[in-house]
Design an enzyme around this catalytic site. Structure first.
Site, PDB file in Angstrom:
ATOM      1  N   SER A  24       3.286   2.528  44.628  1.00 16.22           N
ATOM      2  CA  SER A  24       2.886   1.551  45.656  1.00 16.22           C
ATOM      3  C   SER A  24       1.412   1.677  46.014  1.00 16.22           C
ATOM      4  O   SER A  24       0.950   2.760  46.365  1.00 16.22           O
ATOM      5  CB  SER A  24       3.674   1.777  46.946  1.00 16.22           C
ATOM      6  OG  SER A  24       5.039   1.793  46.694  1.00 16.22           O
ATOM      7  N   HIS A  55       5.974  -8.822  43.724  1.00 22.37           N
ATOM      8  CA  HIS A  55       5.761  -7.525  43.059  1.00 22.37           C
ATOM      9  C   HIS A  55       6.554  -7.482  41.761  1.00 22.37           C
ATOM     10  O   HIS A  55       7.318  -6.555  41.524  1.00 22.37           O
ATOM     11  CB  HIS A  55       6.179  -6.362  43.957  1.00 22.37           C
ATOM     12  CG  HIS A  55       5.249  -6.155  45.104  1.00 22.37           C
ATOM     13  ND1 HIS A  55       4.165  -5.320  45.049  1.00 22.37           N
ATOM     14  CD2 HIS A  55       5.232  -6.705  46.338  1.00 22.37           C
ATOM     15  CE1 HIS A  55       3.514  -5.357  46.204  1.00 22.37           C
ATOM     16  NE2 HIS A  55       4.149  -6.186  47.001  1.00 22.37           N
ATOM     17  N   HIS A  77      12.949   0.505  42.329  1.00 25.93           N
ATOM     18  CA  HIS A  77      13.390   1.498  43.318  1.00 25.93           C
ATOM     19  C   HIS A  77      14.889   1.398  43.567  1.00 25.93           C
ATOM     20  O   HIS A  77      15.468   0.318  43.529  1.00 25.93           O
ATOM     21  CB  HIS A  77      12.675   1.272  44.664  1.00 25.93           C
ATOM     22  CG  HIS A  77      11.189   1.446  44.606  1.00 25.93           C
ATOM     23  ND1 HIS A  77      10.341   0.399  44.338  1.00 25.93           N
ATOM     24  CD2 HIS A  77      10.403   2.539  44.772  1.00 25.93           C
ATOM     25  CE1 HIS A  77       9.081   0.847  44.351  1.00 25.93           C
ATOM     26  NE2 HIS A  77       9.101   2.142  44.598  1.00 25.93           N
ATOM     27  N   TYR A  79      16.159   1.737  46.489  1.00 28.85           N
ATOM     28  CA  TYR A  79      16.377   0.985  47.739  1.00 28.85           C
ATOM     29  C   TYR A  79      16.375  -0.525  47.535  1.00 28.85           C
ATOM     30  O   TYR A  79      16.796  -1.276  48.404  1.00 28.85           O
ATOM     31  CB  TYR A  79      15.357   1.387  48.835  1.00 28.85           C
ATOM     32  CG  TYR A  79      13.907   1.072  48.534  1.00 28.85           C
ATOM     33  CD1 TYR A  79      13.423  -0.236  48.540  1.00 28.85           C
ATOM     34  CD2 TYR A  79      13.004   2.093  48.253  1.00 28.85           C
ATOM     35  CE1 TYR A  79      12.097  -0.520  48.266  1.00 28.85           C
ATOM     36  CE2 TYR A  79      11.675   1.829  47.980  1.00 28.85           C
ATOM     37  CZ  TYR A  79      11.229   0.508  47.998  1.00 28.85           C
ATOM     38  OH  TYR A  79       9.916   0.236  47.712  1.00 28.85           O
ATOM     39  N   GLU A  80      15.884  -0.980  46.376  1.00 26.51           N
ATOM     40  CA  GLU A  80      15.936  -2.416  46.091  1.00 26.51           C
ATOM     41  C   GLU A  80      17.342  -2.834  45.660  1.00 26.51           C
ATOM     42  O   GLU A  80      17.619  -4.020  45.497  1.00 26.51           O
ATOM     43  CB  GLU A  80      14.961  -2.770  44.962  1.00 26.51           C
ATOM     44  CG  GLU A  80      13.499  -2.622  45.319  1.00 26.51           C
ATOM     45  CD  GLU A  80      12.617  -2.900  44.117  1.00 26.51           C
ATOM     46  OE1 GLU A  80      12.437  -4.077  43.769  1.00 26.51           O
ATOM     47  OE2 GLU A  80      12.126  -1.925  43.501  1.00 26.51           O
ATOM     48  N   ALA A 107       3.359   6.965  46.325  1.00 25.46           N
ATOM     49  CA  ALA A 107       2.873   7.114  47.695  1.00 25.46           C
ATOM     50  C   ALA A 107       3.922   7.955  48.413  1.00 25.46           C
ATOM     51  O   ALA A 107       5.117   7.751  48.208  1.00 25.46           O
ATOM     52  CB  ALA A 107       2.736   5.747  48.348  1.00 25.46           C
ATOM     53  N   MET A 205      10.383   7.765  48.205  1.00 25.11           N
ATOM     54  CA  MET A 205      11.593   7.015  47.847  1.00 25.11           C
ATOM     55  C   MET A 205      11.647   6.683  46.354  1.00 25.11           C
ATOM     56  O   MET A 205      12.269   5.698  45.949  1.00 25.11           O
ATOM     57  CB  MET A 205      11.641   5.704  48.653  1.00 25.11           C
ATOM     58  CG  MET A 205      11.492   5.890  50.154  1.00 25.11           C
ATOM     59  SD  MET A 205      11.361   4.290  50.981  1.00 25.11           S
ATOM     60  CE  MET A 205      10.897   4.789  52.652  1.00 25.11           C
ATOM     61  N   SER A 206      10.978   7.496  45.533  1.00 27.19           N
ATOM     62  CA  SER A 206      10.934   7.160  44.093  1.00 27.19           C
ATOM     63  C   SER A 206      10.796   8.419  43.252  1.00 27.19           C
ATOM     64  O   SER A 206      11.050   9.527  43.727  1.00 27.19           O
ATOM     65  CB  SER A 206       9.737   6.236  43.821  1.00 27.19           C
ATOM     66  OG  SER A 206       8.520   6.934  43.978  1.00 27.19           O
ATOM     67  N   ASN A 229       0.468   8.830  54.550  1.00 30.44           N
ATOM     68  CA  ASN A 229       0.729   8.896  55.998  1.00 30.44           C
ATOM     69  C   ASN A 229       1.361  10.244  56.292  1.00 30.44           C
ATOM     70  O   ASN A 229       1.918  10.880  55.395  1.00 30.44           O
ATOM     71  CB  ASN A 229       1.712   7.772  56.398  1.00 30.44           C
ATOM     72  CG  ASN A 229       3.028   7.861  55.627  1.00 30.44           C
ATOM     73  OD1 ASN A 229       3.078   7.484  54.451  1.00 30.44           O
ATOM     74  ND2 ASN A 229       4.054   8.396  56.252  1.00 30.44           N
ATOM     75  N   HIS A 241       4.612   0.164  56.577  1.00 34.19           N
ATOM     76  CA  HIS A 241       4.305  -0.036  55.160  1.00 34.19           C
ATOM     77  C   HIS A 241       2.814  -0.351  55.010  1.00 34.19           C
ATOM     78  O   HIS A 241       2.186   0.028  54.024  1.00 34.19           O
ATOM     79  CB  HIS A 241       5.161  -1.174  54.609  1.00 34.19           C
ATOM     80  CG  HIS A 241       4.961  -1.411  53.139  1.00 34.19           C
ATOM     81  ND1 HIS A 241       5.155  -0.426  52.188  1.00 34.19           N
ATOM     82  CD2 HIS A 241       4.567  -2.503  52.448  1.00 34.19           C
ATOM     83  CE1 HIS A 241       4.891  -0.914  50.989  1.00 34.19           C
ATOM     84  NE2 HIS A 241       4.521  -2.171  51.123  1.00 34.19           N
TER      85      HIS A 241
END
Ligand code: HPA
Length: 272
Positions: A24, A55, A77, A79-80, A107, A205-206, A229, A241
């Site tokens: 990302s 994307h 991902h 989560y998708e 990220a 998350m990846s 972050n 995000h």
């Protein structure tokens, strides 16, 4: 797979030796690829359809620092809603194209208190808390073993090569453990305290499914997190995000420089 390879080989004769997955906000490196052949995922048989509007993602083949590479600009991902096999299919395609070394980027939120936004962290090891494993289901013995070893999942020689490239470029690097959570909600402060107690330095998350699949099919693998972050509960403000994307953008120049240095070192190693 046959159809996938035919489609890619129908567009370019490049035989990539290195694979790169851009996370990302880190897609900028793909613009440095010379004489790029860019194939939208939607045009590659076997690739999943991205659910994130705007994307779509594309596979870019070409030369970086004189090394033939295949670059994933955008990934799939968990989560998708993608299943684990779809998430790692491009990794198997890269292996089938002849890739020997795979470098993943992402990220991530900083869990360790010595990290700060904009820092880069080489992943030494991971903790998989997302409940996904791409190897669940029947095993193809021709691809790899039923119970693959992950002791050296993040290849020690490859990590040393990254350290050396960073040293030459005077880019400071951290090292640490990456914890994968499913997302898409960011973690709670209590979850972040738990992750720190478990030994995690960064959270995202990846990456973990791809690393497992890459090890299964014998690719020397490494991964670098861009700390975009501080994880939840460390700073007083909420996570967005937007912050993730903005910090990714700020680190872009440094990250691109490092990735080019790493590819250059891979090229030197291959020619020696
Ligand atoms: N948590 C999970 N994934 C992330 C984060 C985070 O704080 N930042 C970037 N990806």
């Amino acid at each position: 797979m046959k159809e996938t390879l035919e489609t890619i080989r129908g567009r370019t004769r490049i035989e990539p030796v290195a694979g790169i997955v851009l996370g990302s906000g880190l897609g900028g490196l793909a613009e440095a690829v010379q004489e790029p052949v860019s194939i939208p995922y939607t045009e590659i048989p076997g690739f999943a359809r991205s659910t994130v509007a705007g994307h779509a993602g594309r596979l870019v083949l070409g030369a970086l620092e004189g090394v033939h590479c295949v670059v994933m600009q955008g990934r799939f991902h968990h989560y998708e809603g993608h299943n684990a096999r779809d998430i790692v299919y491009p990794i198997r395609v890269m292996a089938a194209l002849g890739v020997r070394r795979l470098l993943l980027t992402n990220a991530a939120g900083g869990v360790g208190l010595s990290l700060k936004p904009g820092d880069l962290m080489v992943i030494d090891d991971h903790i998989n808390l997302a409940g996904v494993n791409p190897l669940i289901g029947p095993n193809d013995e021709e691809t790899g073993p039923r119970f693959p070893d992950l002791t050296n999942a993040y290849d020690a020689d490859f990590r040393a090569l990254i350290d050396e490239a960073a040293r030459e470029l005077c880019i400071p690097l951290h090292h640490g453990v990456y914890a994968m959570m499913s997302g898409p909600s960011f973690e709670t402060p209590a979850e972040i305290r738990m992750l720190r107690a478990l030994g995690a330095d960064a959270v995202g998350m990846s990456t973990v499914p791809e690393v497992i699949a890459a090890n299964h099919c014998g690719l020397a693998t490494a991964a670098i997190s861009c700390i975009t972050n501080m994880a939840a509960g460390i700073l007083p403000h909420p996570l967005t995000h937007r912050e993730v994307m903005e910090t990714g953008e700020l680190a872009r120049e440094k990250f691109t420089l490092l990735l080019r240095g790493v590819v250059r070192a891979i090229g030197k190693e291959l020619s020696s």
